[in-house]
Design a protein around this motif. Sequence first.
Motif, PDB file in Angstrom:
ATOM      1  N   PRO A  94       0.816  -1.210   0.000  1.00  0.00           N
ATOM      2  CA  PRO A  94       0.000   0.000   0.000  1.00  0.00           C
ATOM      3  C   PRO A  94       0.850   1.262   0.000  1.00  0.00           C
ATOM      4  N   PHE A  95       0.348   2.273  -0.662  1.00  0.00           N
ATOM      5  CA  PHE A  95       1.045   3.549  -0.758  1.00  0.00           C
ATOM      6  C   PHE A  95       1.216   4.180   0.616  1.00  0.00           C
ATOM      7  N   ALA A 149      -1.289   2.941  -5.111  1.00  0.00           N
ATOM      8  CA  ALA A 149      -2.374   3.711  -4.526  1.00  0.00           C
ATOM      9  C   ALA A 149      -3.606   3.475  -5.392  1.00  0.00           C
ATOM     10  N   ASP A 150      -4.540   2.674  -4.911  1.00  0.00           N
ATOM     11  CA  ASP A 150      -5.709   2.307  -5.698  1.00  0.00           C
ATOM     12  C   ASP A 150      -6.838   3.305  -5.447  1.00  0.00           C
ATOM     13  N   TRP A 151      -7.235   3.991  -6.506  1.00  0.00           N
ATOM     14  CA  TRP A 151      -8.233   5.060  -6.427  1.00  0.00           C
ATOM     15  C   TRP A 151      -9.614   4.564  -6.840  1.00  0.00           C
ATOM     16  N   PRO A 154     -13.001   6.203  -3.338  1.00  0.00           N
ATOM     17  CA  PRO A 154     -12.595   7.586  -3.069  1.00  0.00           C
ATOM     18  C   PRO A 154     -11.564   7.651  -1.948  1.00  0.00           C
ATOM     19  N   SER A 155     -10.554   8.491  -2.130  1.00  0.00           N
ATOM     20  CA  SER A 155      -9.504   8.622  -1.121  1.00  0.00           C
ATOM     21  C   SER A 155      -8.972  10.045  -1.138  1.00  0.00           C
ATOM     22  N   TYR A 161      -2.348  13.803  -2.763  1.00  0.00           N
ATOM     23  CA  TYR A 161      -1.044  13.431  -3.327  1.00  0.00           C
ATOM     24  C   TYR A 161      -0.960  13.847  -4.798  1.00  0.00           C
ATOM     25  N   LEU A 162      -1.985  13.560  -5.560  1.00  0.00           N
ATOM     26  CA  LEU A 162      -1.985  13.931  -6.974  1.00  0.00           C
ATOM     27  C   LEU A 162      -1.951  15.446  -7.167  1.00  0.00           C
ATOM     28  N   SER A 163      -2.720  16.151  -6.354  1.00  0.00           N
ATOM     29  CA  SER A 163      -2.808  17.606  -6.525  1.00  0.00           C
ATOM     30  C   SER A 163      -1.481  18.301  -6.242  1.00  0.00           C
ATOM     31  N   ARG A 164      -0.639  17.710  -5.391  1.00  0.00           N
ATOM     32  CA  ARG A 164       0.658  18.317  -5.108  1.00  0.00           C
ATOM     33  C   ARG A 164       1.560  18.306  -6.343  1.00  0.00           C
ATOM     34  N   TYR A 165       1.263  17.418  -7.262  1.00  0.00           N
ATOM     35  CA  TYR A 165       2.032  17.362  -8.513  1.00  0.00           C
ATOM     36  C   TYR A 165       1.224  17.905  -9.685  1.00  0.00           C
TER      37      TYR A 165
END
Length: 206
Positions: A94-95, A149-151, A154-155, A161-165
């Motif tokens: 897991p992430f 990281a399985d999306w 909803p998580s 994490y995605l938005s930071r990049y």
Amino acid sequence: GWVWLRRSLGLALAGTAAWLLPVLSAQIGLNGALFAATILGTLSLTMALGRGFRRPVRWAMVPVLAIAAVFGPTALVAPEARTADDLVSGRWEPFDEDRITELVAEGRVVFVDVTAEWCITCQVNKKLVIDTGTVTERFEKGSVVLMQADWTLPSDMISDYLSRYMRYGIPFNAVYGPGVPEPVLLPELLTVQVVLEALDRAAGSE
């Protein structure tokens, strides 16, 4: 002409519904997904064979079945809440962003895969690149830590994490390692060469 078009669109919708059933199963469990499939199948037959019912009966059956298909599966969800970590298995762990920092400090390379069962491009990347013998061999040879990281569910953690990049969709793959100060962000459509080069850079081999 119109009859052929309606039938073609109907088959396309049926195929889409069948493809989404595994996604629904991952979210609410197998029993809920089978219940929804049964009700939707009954609804489809009711609409297709509706002329055999009296009009008041047909008008009553269609909305009842539609409501049951939408709200019924939730009653069959297992009491324990499922999380993104429950969907990760096999060679993946897991992430955990904090653990990435620790692993890189130890000189390890970490390959992060943000995916989901409903993401077609993610499945293509797995089939054609990530799960191929060449890339798998490189993972094992370099003792690469694989984090997923399985999306599918909803998580907020994955979203943040995605938005930071500056990413708001998937697939998203990043490679961390002692050879790069920042993670190597991979394109949405992967190739074997792109992945291998990123692993070498992260390891400090380039």
